[in-house]
Design a protein around this motif. Structure first.
Motif, PDB file in Angstrom:
ATOM      1  N   VAL A 154      31.713  42.179  50.898  1.00 56.35           N
ATOM      2  CA  VAL A 154      33.146  42.810  50.560  1.00 56.35           C
ATOM      3  C   VAL A 154      34.273  41.588  50.370  1.00 56.35           C
ATOM      4  O   VAL A 154      34.932  41.845  49.561  1.00 56.35           O
ATOM      5  CB  VAL A 154      33.548  43.543  51.863  1.00 56.35           C
ATOM      6  N   TYR A 155      34.085  40.485  51.156  1.00 57.06           N
ATOM      7  CA  TYR A 155      35.078  39.376  50.926  1.00 57.06           C
ATOM      8  C   TYR A 155      34.992  38.944  49.655  1.00 57.06           C
ATOM      9  O   TYR A 155      35.935  38.609  48.772  1.00 57.06           O
ATOM     10  CB  TYR A 155      34.832  38.550  52.054  1.00 57.06           C
ATOM     11  N   ALA A 156      33.771  38.519  49.095  1.00 54.01           N
ATOM     12  CA  ALA A 156      33.547  38.164  47.634  1.00 54.01           C
ATOM     13  C   ALA A 156      34.005  39.061  46.625  1.00 54.01           C
ATOM     14  O   ALA A 156      34.527  38.662  45.731  1.00 54.01           O
ATOM     15  CB  ALA A 156      31.944  37.807  47.672  1.00 54.01           C
ATOM     16  N   PHE A 157      33.689  40.238  46.790  1.00 49.28           N
ATOM     17  CA  PHE A 157      34.306  41.253  45.954  1.00 49.28           C
ATOM     18  C   PHE A 157      35.716  41.296  45.872  1.00 49.28           C
ATOM     19  O   PHE A 157      36.469  41.147  44.824  1.00 49.28           O
ATOM     20  CB  PHE A 157      33.774  42.724  46.257  1.00 49.28           C
ATOM     21  N   THR A 158      36.531  41.399  46.989  1.00 52.34           N
ATOM     22  CA  THR A 158      37.889  41.416  46.776  1.00 52.34           C
ATOM     23  C   THR A 158      38.727  40.042  46.363  1.00 52.34           C
ATOM     24  O   THR A 158      39.678  39.907  45.784  1.00 52.34           O
ATOM     25  CB  THR A 158      38.430  41.667  48.515  1.00 52.34           C
ATOM     26  N   ASN A 159      37.804  39.079  46.752  1.00 52.32           N
ATOM     27  CA  ASN A 159      38.594  37.534  46.054  1.00 52.32           C
ATOM     28  C   ASN A 159      38.556  37.494  44.676  1.00 52.32           C
ATOM     29  O   ASN A 159      39.348  36.942  44.106  1.00 52.32           O
ATOM     30  CB  ASN A 159      37.515  36.517  46.828  1.00 52.32           C
ATOM     31  N   GLU A 160      37.747  38.241  43.899  1.00 47.69           N
ATOM     32  CA  GLU A 160      37.742  38.356  42.595  1.00 47.69           C
ATOM     33  C   GLU A 160      38.336  39.615  41.905  1.00 47.69           C
ATOM     34  O   GLU A 160      38.433  39.706  40.491  1.00 47.69           O
ATOM     35  CB  GLU A 160      36.266  38.195  42.036  1.00 47.69           C
ATOM     36  N   CYS A 161      38.775  40.428  42.491  1.00 47.55           N
ATOM     37  CA  CYS A 161      39.154  41.689  42.239  1.00 47.55           C
ATOM     38  C   CYS A 161      40.649  41.657  41.795  1.00 47.55           C
ATOM     39  O   CYS A 161      41.555  41.252  42.498  1.00 47.55           O
ATOM     40  CB  CYS A 161      39.372  42.925  43.347  1.00 47.55           C
ATOM     41  N   PRO A 162      41.050  42.319  40.336  1.00 48.97           N
ATOM     42  CA  PRO A 162      42.527  42.009  39.999  1.00 48.97           C
ATOM     43  C   PRO A 162      43.169  43.213  40.663  1.00 48.97           C
ATOM     44  O   PRO A 162      42.824  43.720  41.465  1.00 48.97           O
ATOM     45  CB  PRO A 162      42.322  42.365  38.455  1.00 48.97           C
TER      46      PRO A 162
END
Length: 309
Positions: A84-92
């Motif tokens: 979840v953290y990895a996804f949100t770190n890269e989400c525009p």
């Protein structure tokens, strides 16, 4: 209660060009349909999937039918907070987050972080995802619940079934009630902060998806039969989510479901949830426990200048 929604179809959806969406669990079932319809309406869609190979297959089908479609697949495992953290770190920045992914009536298992799998995936994973993305969402958060919330009980002293004897269907119902408690509490917090953002919920009625075939029991075979006899298609089941995600005038705190008998199928309408789902004390307690378990503390933007389409 219908506010003009009877007979609503995706063909009545406003053009979504220039708008962006994240759809969790978009590799199959309702999520795949939701992503496809939004892309066909001109939206930019991120398919957030645990199984990215299946997600890419969905995206390829979308592109073949709509060559100009803007869709991409990104890895997201809601049963793993590091994912979840990895996804949100890269989400525009996005306009709408659709918390669609879920598991149903699975055997007793735990997420990577030790949560009961259904609560961890259906509620806590989405709770963390929403909180971490909140400063990048401009319009609304849509969370998919279920009619099963009606029999749900949220046990704040044993959310993760560590002391109780595990029962798969009550555990599922608890997670779906948690989805509604979360939605209504999030809207109250938006209102208190003076934010123009909206939190809304939807449920698909009885739709034939892959969700019903992972109980690991003879019920899988039984549900495959009842799906063929009674269930509406995934296309029908996605209608409430699509309306909840795109209707310009839909108020925050709304709950959208099918118009038909027992809310099992039909065009999207505003529906009622039970009294327990609107228990503010229970919602506040669940929120505090969810923050403690996930380590995600919400910071509600005061005024995002939210977009409506």
């Amino acid at each position: 209660m219908s506010i003009g929604m009877y007979g609503w179809t995706p063909g009545e959806m406003n053009n979504q060009s220039g708008r962006s969406f994240v759809v969790t669990g978009a590799n199959s079932g309702l999520g795949a349909v939701t992503a496809r319809v939004l892309a066909e309406a001109g939206a930019s869609v991120i398919l957030a999937c645990r199984n990215t190979d299946r997600g890419e297959a969905v995206a390829d089908r979308i592109r073949k039918s709509q060559p100009e479609a803007q869709c991409e697949v990104r890895s997201l495992d809601l049963a793993d907070l590091s994912s979840v953290y990895a996804f949100t770190n890269e989400c525009p920045q996005i306009d709408v987050l659709i918390n669609n992914a879920g598991v149903m009536a699975v055997p007793k298992t735990r997420t990577k972080d030790g949560f009961e799998m259904q609560l961890g995936t259906n509620h806590l994973g989405h709770f963390a995802l929403t909180g971490l993305l909140l400063d990048r969402i401009t319009d609304r958060v849509v969370t998919v619940s279920s009619g099963m919330h009606l029999i749900g009980r949220v046990d704040l002293k044993d959310l993760n079934w560590e002391r109780r004897k595990y029962r798969r269907w009550p555990a599922y119902a608890q997670s779906k009630l948690a989805n509604l408690l979360f939605t209504y509490e999030l809207q109250r917090r938006f209102d208190a902060a003076g934010s123009g953002m909206r939190a809304v919920a939807a449920h698909p009625g009885y739709a034939s998806t892959g969700l019903q075939s992972h109980t690991g029991t003879i019920q899988d075979r039984l549900m495959r039969v009842t799906n063929k006899l009674l269930a509406q298609s995934a296309e029908g089941g996605a209608l409430p989510s699509l309306y909840a995600a795109t209707a310009p005038s839909l108020p925050g705190g709304s709950y959208v479901g099918p118009a038909g008998r027992f809310e099992q199928r039909g065009s999207p309408v505003l529906v009622r949830s039970n009294k327990r789902s609107r228990d503010r004390t229970l919602a506040k307690g669940l929120w505090e426990e969810s923050e403690a378990l996930t380590g995600v503390a919400y910071r509600i933007p005061a005024d995002t200048g939210s977009t409506q389409n």
